[in-house]
Design an enzyme around this catalytic site. Structure first.
Site, PDB file in Angstrom:
ATOM      1  N   GLU A 138       0.144   4.439   0.366  1.00 31.79           N
ATOM      2  CA  GLU A 138      -0.257   5.663   1.073  1.00 31.79           C
ATOM      3  C   GLU A 138       0.847   6.130   2.027  1.00 31.79           C
ATOM      4  O   GLU A 138       1.513   5.308   2.651  1.00 31.79           O
ATOM      5  CB  GLU A 138      -1.534   5.444   1.903  1.00 31.79           C
ATOM      6  N   ARG A 154      -1.089   1.995  13.094  1.00 34.86           N
ATOM      7  CA  ARG A 154      -1.695   0.770  12.554  1.00 34.86           C
ATOM      8  C   ARG A 154      -1.503   0.568  11.054  1.00 34.86           C
ATOM      9  O   ARG A 154      -2.052  -0.372  10.492  1.00 34.86           O
ATOM     10  CB  ARG A 154      -3.185   0.750  12.903  1.00 34.86           C
ATOM     11  N   HIS A 155      -0.783   1.448  10.399  1.00 34.10           N
ATOM     12  CA  HIS A 155      -0.557   1.300   8.953  1.00 34.10           C
ATOM     13  C   HIS A 155       0.914   1.067   8.645  1.00 34.10           C
ATOM     14  O   HIS A 155       1.788   1.754   9.171  1.00 34.10           O
ATOM     15  CB  HIS A 155      -0.980   2.571   8.198  1.00 34.10           C
ATOM     16  N   ARG A 171      -2.438  -6.565  11.948  1.00 29.89           N
ATOM     17  CA  ARG A 171      -3.468  -5.912  12.779  1.00 29.89           C
ATOM     18  C   ARG A 171      -3.988  -6.863  13.863  1.00 29.89           C
ATOM     19  O   ARG A 171      -4.209  -6.461  15.000  1.00 29.89           O
ATOM     20  CB  ARG A 171      -4.640  -5.461  11.906  1.00 29.89           C
ATOM     21  N   GLU A 211      -9.840  -1.553  12.683  1.00 30.02           N
ATOM     22  CA  GLU A 211     -10.313  -2.485  11.655  1.00 30.02           C
ATOM     23  C   GLU A 211      -9.259  -3.562  11.432  1.00 30.02           C
ATOM     24  O   GLU A 211      -8.106  -3.249  11.156  1.00 30.02           O
ATOM     25  CB  GLU A 211     -10.551  -1.719  10.342  1.00 30.02           C
ATOM     26  N   ARG A 221       0.864  -1.180   0.000  1.00 29.32           N
ATOM     27  CA  ARG A 221       0.000   0.000   0.000  1.00 29.32           C
ATOM     28  C   ARG A 221       0.900   1.229   0.000  1.00 29.32           C
ATOM     29  O   ARG A 221       1.731   1.380   0.892  1.00 29.32           O
ATOM     30  CB  ARG A 221      -0.885   0.003   1.258  1.00 29.32           C
ATOM     31  N   SER A 249     -11.854  -6.579   6.213  1.00 32.59           N
ATOM     32  CA  SER A 249     -12.951  -6.054   5.389  1.00 32.59           C
ATOM     33  C   SER A 249     -13.364  -7.150   4.434  1.00 32.59           C
ATOM     34  O   SER A 249     -12.525  -7.905   3.950  1.00 32.59           O
ATOM     35  CB  SER A 249     -12.478  -4.883   4.524  1.00 32.59           C
TER      36      SER A 249
HETATM   37  P1  ATP Z   1      -7.757   1.083   6.784  1.00 32.29           P
HETATM   38  O1  ATP Z   1      -9.118   1.694   6.538  1.00 32.29           O
HETATM   39  O2  ATP Z   1      -7.560   0.646   8.208  1.00 32.29           O
HETATM   40  O3  ATP Z   1      -6.631   1.889   6.265  1.00 32.29           O
HETATM   41  P2  ATP Z   1      -8.383  -0.496   4.481  1.00 32.29           P
HETATM   42  O4  ATP Z   1      -9.871  -0.532   4.607  1.00 32.29           O
HETATM   43  O5  ATP Z   1      -7.751   0.434   3.525  1.00 32.29           O
HETATM   44  O6  ATP Z   1      -7.720  -0.272   5.933  1.00 32.29           O
HETATM   45  P3  ATP Z   1      -8.525  -3.066   3.247  1.00 32.29           P
HETATM   46  O7  ATP Z   1      -8.303  -2.687   1.841  1.00 32.29           O
HETATM   47  O8  ATP Z   1      -9.914  -3.315   3.711  1.00 32.29           O
HETATM   48  O9  ATP Z   1      -7.851  -1.970   4.186  1.00 32.29           O
HETATM   49  O10 ATP Z   1      -7.555  -4.293   3.563  1.00 32.29           O
HETATM   50  C1  ATP Z   1      -7.946  -5.462   4.279  1.00 32.29           C
HETATM   51  C2  ATP Z   1      -7.205  -5.564   5.604  1.00 32.29           C
HETATM   52  O11 ATP Z   1      -5.791  -5.493   5.410  1.00 32.29           O
HETATM   53  C3  ATP Z   1      -7.501  -4.436   6.560  1.00 32.29           C
HETATM   54  O12 ATP Z   1      -8.700  -4.660   7.279  1.00 32.29           O
HETATM   55  C4  ATP Z   1      -6.290  -4.451   7.465  1.00 32.29           C
HETATM   56  O13 ATP Z   1      -6.386  -5.494   8.422  1.00 32.29           O
HETATM   57  C5  ATP Z   1      -5.180  -4.816   6.513  1.00 32.29           C
HETATM   58  N1  ATP Z   1      -4.534  -3.584   6.027  1.00 32.29           N
HETATM   59  C6  ATP Z   1      -4.877  -2.828   4.981  1.00 32.29           C
HETATM   60  N2  ATP Z   1      -4.051  -1.784   4.815  1.00 32.29           N
HETATM   61  C7  ATP Z   1      -3.147  -1.871   5.803  1.00 32.29           C
HETATM   62  C8  ATP Z   1      -1.993  -1.105   6.158  1.00 32.29           C
HETATM   63  N3  ATP Z   1      -1.620  -0.038   5.452  1.00 32.29           N
HETATM   64  N4  ATP Z   1      -1.270  -1.512   7.223  1.00 32.29           N
HETATM   65  C9  ATP Z   1      -1.629  -2.616   7.936  1.00 32.29           C
HETATM   66  N5  ATP Z   1      -2.683  -3.381   7.631  1.00 32.29           N
HETATM   67  C10 ATP Z   1      -3.448  -3.030   6.589  1.00 32.29           C
HETATM   68 MG    MG Z   2     -11.142  -2.053   4.834  1.00 30.82          MG
END
Ligand code: ATP
Ligand code: MG
Length: 431
Positions: free
Chosen positions: A215, A221-222, A406, A355, A213, A358
């Site tokens: 971002e 948590r990211h 997470r 979270e 990712r 998803s």
């Molecule tokens: P958030 O809203 O917390 O940034 P997201 O909704 O963008 O997460 P999803 O695309 O739903 O993330 O990814 C599925 C799962 O992967 C998330 O629920 C989370 O557990 C994990 N995840 C996603 N992005 C990250 C990140 N940048 N760092 C750690 N874990 C992540």
């Molecule tokens: Mg999500």
């Protein structure tokens, strides 16, 4: 070759010859009596050398050792109530296998504490600490339990490509890479590929994988490199079937953690809930509003809302884990199955205000899927390989992505960087 790990040396072996190997954790030199504390994967064992009993050669070998060197020791087991675990080894031979330089970049005995940056810069040594290696032993165990659960439930392990030609879900959060004479990207999730598997007859699949990712996060948590368990399953009635699998999977993993001996070292106790609450998105907004947080309908939960929801669920419902269901369609990616005009058959799983997963039911009708791709202003050309899989017989299906990092951070109440071996963030690319 080592004959025993430290943890296997018990008073019952009194008088037996053994070979142990590991790292020199500490040396206590009392002149005529020397203690060497040897550390291996399973813990510590005391090596006791005494003038008059131990050969003088062995005594001088001990004098030459530097902390954290790797040694192999042959000796005899001796019961000793005063020693840790009630047992020690009287050495016959000490073989220095690899000498450690000094000074050390980190104090493994923790008499001097180090900040997280220094620890991560010297992660190989940080993980020598039993309370840090315990985190990764536990991580391995809950993954094993998760894998076992998925296997028992008919899921087939797959691997999807991590080098991809275009964005999986739209948005801009991709790392571009150069792929020969073209541009390519690192995969942000296995989403499109695991869905395509639903058109193959392999109707339950999972992948435990890393994704990327891009971002520029700066949170607790990211990270930019994430590890997750992704599943996809076909012939579902609705997203409820997917929620049931995720509920059982997460509870299985937490239950496994609750039995692990590593919890003693980590000084944690883990309670396993019987089930996970389900709460409608609309009711979440009401709960938040009761606590003076106004979130406009149609928006995704922001950090503050997530945290507050976690607190309310704990204090008012006694639940650390909760599904938020039926998010507005506008908050979810194009492939999400609509529920009526404004809602979606989607869910998030929250754990203590963060979270962790998803998921939901996906669109399996190619016409609707194309419409939604256009609605998001994505270029259907980029999705042709994916759309094709929907035109020749695609069953209803759904799935989720569960972030392992997470899960671990919430399970142990630690920041995400503590539960990942070599975290990748905006500032950290090595080691
Ligand atoms: P958030 O809203 O917390 O940034 P997201 O909704 O963008 O997460 P999803 O695309 O739903 O993330 O990814 C599925 C799962 O992967 C998330 O629920 C989370 O557990 C994990 N995840 C996603 N992005 C990250 C990140 N940048 N760092 C750690 N874990 C992540
Ligand atoms: Mg999500």
């Amino acid at each position: 070759m080592r004959s025993h790990y430290s943890g296997e040396i018990s008073p019952e072996l009194d008088g037996k010859s053994v070979t142990v190997s590991g790292w020199v954790h500490e040396i206590r030199d009392l002149g005529r009596l020397k203690f060497l504390i040897l550390r291996d994967r399973e813990g510590f064992i005391q090596i006791t050398a005494k003038e008059g009993i131990t050969r003088s050669e062995v005594l001088s070998d001990i004098d030459q050792l530097s902390k954290e060197s790797v040694v192999e020791i042959d000796g005899r087991v001796k019961k000793n109530e005063k020693a840790p675990n009630g047992v020690e080894i009287i050495p016959d031979r000490i073989n220095l296998i690899s000498r450690s330089e000094s000074p050390l970049p980190l104090d493994v005995t923790q008499k001097v504490s180090s900040d997280l940056d220094t620890r991560l810069n010297n992660r190989f040594m940080d993980i020598r600490k039993p309370e840090i290696s315990a985190i990764f032993k536990l991580r391995g165990k809950i993954l094993d339990a998760g894998r076992e659960f998925l296997k028992e439930n008919g899921f087939i392990e797959i691997h999807t490509p991590k080098i991809i030609a275009s964005a999986s879900e739209g948005g801009t959060e991709l790392f571009p890479i150069s792929y020969f004479d073209r541009e390519a990207f690192l995969a942000q999730s296995p989403q499109l590929y695991k869905q395509m598997m639903m058109a193959t007859g392999l109707d339950r699949v999972y992948e435990i994988t890393t994704y990327f990712r891009a971002e520029e996060h700066d949170t607790r948590r990211h990270l930019n490199e994430v590890t997750a368990i992704d599943i996809e399953m076909a012939f579902i009635k609705d997203e409820g079937d997917v929620i049931n699998i995720l509920e059982k999977l997460v509870l299985t993993m937490i239950k496994e953690a609750s039995h692990c001996k590593e919890l003693d070292i980590l000084k944690r106790e883990i309670k396993v809930p019987e089930k996970i609450e389900r709460i409608e998105y609309d009711d979440v907004l009401k709960l938040l509003e009761e606590h003076r947080k106004k979130l406009p309908w149609g928006e995704d939960l922001d950090t503050e809302s997530e945290k507050l929801l976690g607190r309310v669920m704990r204090e008012e419902f006694g639940s650390d884990l909760y599904f938020v269901i039926h998010f507005p369609l506008s908050t979810k990616p194009f492939y999400t199955m609509p529920e009526g005009e404004r809602y979606s058959r989607s869910f998030d799983l929250g754990y203590k205000g963060v979270e962790i997963a998803s998921g939901g039911q996906r669109i399996h009708d190619p016409k609707l899927l194309l419409e939604r791709i256009k609605h998001f202003n994505l270029d259907p050309k980029n999705f042709e390989f994916y759309l094709k899989a929907f035109r020749y017989g695609m069953p209803p299906h759904g799935g989720f992505g569960l972030g392992i990092d997470r899960v671990m951070m919430q399970l142990l109440d630690l920041p995400i960087r503590e539960v990942v071996l070599f975290p990748r963030d905006r500032h950290r690319l090595t080691p």
